[in-house]
Enzyme design. Structure first.
Site, PDB file in Angstrom:
ATOM      1  N   ASP A 146      -5.766   5.819   2.311  1.00 46.07           N
ATOM      2  CA  ASP A 146      -5.770   4.424   1.892  1.00 46.07           C
ATOM      3  C   ASP A 146      -7.141   3.788   2.105  1.00 46.07           C
ATOM      4  O   ASP A 146      -7.906   4.200   2.988  1.00 46.07           O
ATOM      5  CB  ASP A 146      -4.729   3.672   2.723  1.00 46.07           C
ATOM      6  CG  ASP A 146      -4.537   2.236   2.256  1.00 46.07           C
ATOM      7  OD1 ASP A 146      -3.663   2.032   1.413  1.00 46.07           O
ATOM      8  OD2 ASP A 146      -5.264   1.340   2.729  1.00 46.07           O
ATOM      9  N   HIS A 173       0.843  -1.208   0.000  1.00 40.94           N
ATOM     10  CA  HIS A 173       0.000   0.000   0.000  1.00 40.94           C
ATOM     11  C   HIS A 173       0.874   1.252   0.000  1.00 40.94           C
ATOM     12  O   HIS A 173       0.609   2.222  -0.698  1.00 40.94           O
ATOM     13  CB  HIS A 173      -0.889   0.035   1.248  1.00 40.94           C
ATOM     14  CG  HIS A 173      -1.929  -1.043   1.277  1.00 40.94           C
ATOM     15  ND1 HIS A 173      -3.269  -0.775   1.436  1.00 40.94           N
ATOM     16  CD2 HIS A 173      -1.834  -2.381   1.164  1.00 40.94           C
ATOM     17  CE1 HIS A 173      -3.951  -1.920   1.423  1.00 40.94           C
ATOM     18  NE2 HIS A 173      -3.093  -2.905   1.267  1.00 40.94           N
TER      19      HIS A 173
END
Length: 480
Positions: A120, A17
């Protein structure tokens, strides 16, 4: 003086990520000089590879990195709950960091103005924090548009049935999803956690997405046109497919130079590369079957092996000092002419090498995009998270992969009996993968060429990135 539009990035502290979020930040400032970015780095010791990566980042040219204070959190209760706690425990540190940023801007120390948050997928509760600062939030989804579409579909099914959603486990049933041309087997769907509180966290996360101003997705129109189309129904915030965004720079060290030298000696497209991501590892039974398959097939191979975490521990696999104790007796000696076993792998360097002919992969989305970028066909062996769905899409929807398994599933850090894929199954998958004139290889080469075009001027991802930047500038709060 015109103020820069400052975007605050909040990536989740997991290497897959984090790296793609940083690459997107670089892409934005490189593309438009009106944008500046502050990346807030969550400091947790979940993943050992993160520290080295974070230390390699240096603030420059309109990107600054701020390490948030270290927050401890309990890791009992499994990975899903840990994710939830990491995010919850960082709400206050994020508020303080952003308050400091806006104070600096107001004192004129800084020529930027807060324009929005880019958060995110796992951090959607941070939308509430952005609301307190009266700025829009954009979600960055580092996985495929297909996984986003299916997750949102599962969330709405769950909500329509008052939480009594059909249990998606071990069933032979299939889901009809607008994002897929083929019915999706339940066993490749992302697992909703069994634990009610963690399940609630995931459902909430997905529900909150719908409050965002837009969703950036690391994919491209030509690869996932159907999934992207299914997400433009007006119910979901605007989607910006701006990928493939990949980090092609790898640190060259002694270890990787010996790997590259070995590859230099191999014929073109002759080597199969086996690598299962930063969390991927197998127990001894499965390792033996892979070894048996490689030896029997007689293929050239480059195989990454990591030591599995101790049973029941939520830890990452580690490199091992001696492969012999983990492999069948004499395996390394017998395969010395055709194979090489390694620990950590400089994956993009390896995939870009002319000798690599196929990639046995866990189907993590970053690895998938890298494989496409270098035109290397995949054999699917998913492990966690949404990787089973990626494998299904690659084999059935996009025809860019051969199947070893699509529904193989491991539980992260779990103390459970491992499902073993037999040597026979592995050999069949490898043969299909390494066939010289298979359709998969041809389609992967076509998709490689497209993936390089879409990010250049006139390409679809290039255009979506421009559109996203315009939206950020146009939605900047005017009252500060």
């Amino acid at each position: 003086m015109v103020k820069l539009a400052e975007l605050v990035f909040i990536p989740f502290p997991c290497i897959g990520h984090l790296v793609s979020a940083v690459e997107i930040a670089k892409l934005l400032v490189h593309r438009d000089e009106r944008i500046s970015v502050t990346v807030l780095l969550i400091d947790v010791s979940l993943d050992p590879t993160i520290h080295g990566y974070v230390n390699s980042l240096s603030s420059n040219n309109r990107i600054q990195y701020i390490k948030l204070p270290h927050v401890t959190f309990p890791t009992d209760g499994g990975l899903e709950l840990a994710i939830h706690r990491i995010v919850e425990n960082h709400i206050q540190p994020v508020k303080e960091a952003v308050t400091q940023l806006t104070m600096n801007a107001n004192r004129g120390k800084d020529s930027s103005q807060l324009a929005g948050f880019v958060i995110d997928t796992c951090c959607s509760t941070m939308i509430d924090v952005a609301n307190e600062f009266d700025v829009p939030t954009y979600v960055f989804h580092s996985a495929s548009a297909g996984s986003l579409a299916i997750s949102l579909l599962l969330q709405s099914i769950h909500d329509e049935h008052n939480g009594e959603a059909v249990e998606f486990n071990n069933s032979e049933a299939e889901l009809r999803a607008p994002s897929c041309a083929n019915p999706v087997p339940y066993k490749v769907l992302p697992h909703f956690p069994k634990d009610p509180s963690t399940k609630a966290f995931f459902i909430n996360c997905l529900r909150k997405f719908r409050e965002a101003k837009g969703i950036l997705v690391n994919t491209f129109m030509e690869l996932e046109s159907r999934a992207i189309g299914s997400l433009t129904d007006g119910e979901i915030p605007p989607l910006y497919p701006i990928g493939p965004v990949i980090n092609l720079k790898t640190e060259v060290d002694i270890e990787s130079s010996t790997i590259m030298e070995w590859l230099d000696e191999q014929p073109d497209s002759s080597v199969v590369f086996l690598c299962f991501g930063s969390y991927g590892s197998f127990g001894s039974d499965q390792t033996n079957e892979i070894a048996l398959a490689l030896e029997k097939s007689g293929m050239r191979f480059l195989w990454t092996i990591r030591k599995p975490p101790p049973k029941g521990k939520m830890e990452y696999p580690k490199d091992m000092s001696d492969f012999n104790e983990f492999l069948p007796d004499g395996f390394l000696h017998r395969t010395t002419d055709v194979g090489k076993v390694i620990g950590w792998a400089p994956q993009t360097q390896i995939l870009s090498h002319r000798a690599i002919g196929g990639f046995v992969s866990h189907c993590g989305w970053n690895s998938t995009l890298e494989s496409i970028h270098f035109g290397v066909p995949i054999a699917t062996w998913p492990q966690y998270s949404e990787q089973q769905l990626n494998a299904f899409q690659l084999v059935k929807e996009y025809k860019l992969a051969q199947e070893i398994r699509m529904d193989y599933r491991k539980k992260f850090g779990a103390d459970e009996h491992e499902d073993v894929v037999t040597a026979e199954e592995i050999i069949n998958g490898l043969r299909a993968l390494m066939e010289k004139d298979c359709g998969t290889r041809r389609r992967m080469k076509e998709m490689r060429d497209i993936s390089k075009k879409v990010v250049t001027d006139g390409g679809s991802s290039h255009a979506f990135l421009g559109k996203f930047i315009d939206d950020v500038i146009n939605n900047m709060p005017r009252h500060h």
